[in-house]
Scaffold this motif. Structure first.
Motif, PDB file in Angstrom:
ATOM      1  N   ARG A  62      -2.217 -46.128  37.087  1.00  0.00           N
ATOM      2  CA  ARG A  62      -3.027 -46.564  38.229  1.00  0.00           C
ATOM      3  C   ARG A  62      -3.068 -48.013  38.209  1.00  0.00           C
ATOM      4  NH1 ARG A  62      -8.491 -43.132  38.117  1.00  0.00           N
ATOM      5  NH2 ARG A  62      -9.185 -45.260  38.942  1.00  0.00           N
ATOM      6  N   SER A  63      -3.137 -48.681  39.362  1.00  0.00           N
ATOM      7  CA  SER A  63      -2.878 -50.419  39.291  1.00  0.00           C
ATOM      8  C   SER A  63      -4.492 -50.771  38.995  1.00  0.00           C
ATOM      9  CB  SER A  63      -2.414 -50.732  40.444  1.00  0.00           C
ATOM     10  OG  SER A  63      -3.583 -50.287  41.687  1.00  0.00           O
ATOM     11  N   ASP A  64      -5.558 -50.047  38.635  1.00  0.00           N
ATOM     12  CA  ASP A  64      -7.007 -50.603  38.605  1.00  0.00           C
ATOM     13  C   ASP A  64      -7.374 -50.819  37.205  1.00  0.00           C
ATOM     14  OD1 ASP A  64      -7.188 -47.986  38.215  1.00  0.00           O
ATOM     15  OD2 ASP A  64      -8.872 -47.845  39.287  1.00  0.00           O
ATOM     16  N   GLU A  65      -6.470 -50.586  36.585  1.00  0.00           N
ATOM     17  CA  GLU A  65      -6.523 -51.108  34.884  1.00  0.00           C
ATOM     18  C   GLU A  65      -6.507 -52.551  34.743  1.00  0.00           C
ATOM     19  OE1 GLU A  65      -7.805 -48.786  32.910  1.00  0.00           O
ATOM     20  OE2 GLU A  65      -7.649 -46.789  34.179  1.00  0.00           O
ATOM     21  N   PRO A  66      -7.005 -53.002  33.462  1.00  0.00           N
ATOM     22  CA  PRO A  66      -6.947 -54.482  33.209  1.00  0.00           C
ATOM     23  C   PRO A  66      -5.745 -54.954  32.929  1.00  0.00           C
ATOM     24  CG  PRO A  66      -7.980 -53.355  31.634  1.00  0.00           C
ATOM     25  CD  PRO A  66      -7.986 -52.317  32.477  1.00  0.00           C
ATOM     26  N   ASP A  67      -4.696 -54.135  32.524  1.00  0.00           N
ATOM     27  CA  ASP A  67      -3.401 -54.748  32.154  1.00  0.00           C
ATOM     28  C   ASP A  67      -2.505 -53.481  32.028  1.00  0.00           C
ATOM     29  OD1 ASP A  67      -3.034 -53.692  29.245  1.00  0.00           O
ATOM     30  OD2 ASP A  67      -4.702 -54.871  28.958  1.00  0.00           O
ATOM     31  N   GLY A  68      -1.221 -53.819  31.939  1.00  0.00           N
ATOM     32  CA  GLY A  68      -0.150 -52.895  31.952  1.00  0.00           C
ATOM     33  C   GLY A  68      -0.343 -51.818  30.811  1.00  0.00           C
ATOM     34  N   LEU A  69      -0.278 -52.204  29.686  1.00  0.00           N
ATOM     35  CA  LEU A  69      -0.463 -51.186  28.630  1.00  0.00           C
ATOM     36  C   LEU A  69      -1.833 -50.398  28.694  1.00  0.00           C
ATOM     37  CD1 LEU A  69       0.421 -50.089  25.861  1.00  0.00           C
ATOM     38  CD2 LEU A  69      -0.876 -52.137  24.789  1.00  0.00           C
ATOM     39  N   THR A  70      -2.669 -50.892  29.076  1.00  0.00           N
ATOM     40  CA  THR A  70      -3.906 -50.071  29.397  1.00  0.00           C
ATOM     41  C   THR A  70      -3.854 -49.018  30.577  1.00  0.00           C
ATOM     42  OG1 THR A  70      -5.380 -51.713  28.546  1.00  0.00           O
ATOM     43  CG2 THR A  70      -6.438 -50.132  29.718  1.00  0.00           C
ATOM     44  N   ALA A  71      -3.090 -49.331  31.355  1.00  0.00           N
ATOM     45  CA  ALA A  71      -2.589 -48.553  32.292  1.00  0.00           C
ATOM     46  C   ALA A  71      -1.849 -47.379  31.873  1.00  0.00           C
ATOM     47  CB  ALA A  71      -2.038 -49.245  33.644  1.00  0.00           C
TER      48      ALA A  71
END
Length: 99
Positions: A52-61
């Motif tokens: 998902r793209s609504d996470e704060p950064d790539g790793l979290t996503a």
């Protein structure tokens, strides 16, 4: 990124022989696959989740997608256990208690 780094970032640990693969879907974007190594060669997909793209950064996503894929696997396992448990009740159930 190694499996250990993903787990350290919060992704669930997987059983031996299983691993995560982040891959491009081509249409939707990225997805995380939970895969199992085959005995001779290659691997097979156990389950997957889109990133998902609504996470704060790539790793979290990526970590959130790892969690979601493992959750889907756990839910499928529980559903299978419930179906097997319910199978013991197959048959006629006479209202008078006999057969």
């Amino acid at each position: 990124m190694s499996m250990a780094q993903l787990v350290a970032a919060g992704a669930p640990e997987l059983p031996a022989g299983w691993f995560y693969r982040v891959t491009s879907d081509g249409f939707i974007g990225l997805k995380v696959e939970v895969r199992e190594r085959r005995k001779r060669f290659g691997s097979r997909v156990i389950d997957y989740a889109y990133v998902r793209s609504d996470e704060p950064d790539g790793l979290t996503a990526i970590v959130a997608s790892c969690r979601h894929a493992v959750k889907r696997i756990d839910e499928a396992d529980e559903e299978l256990r419930n179906r097997r448990d319910a199978a013991q009740y197959i048959g006629d159930h006479d209202p008078r208690g006999g057969r």
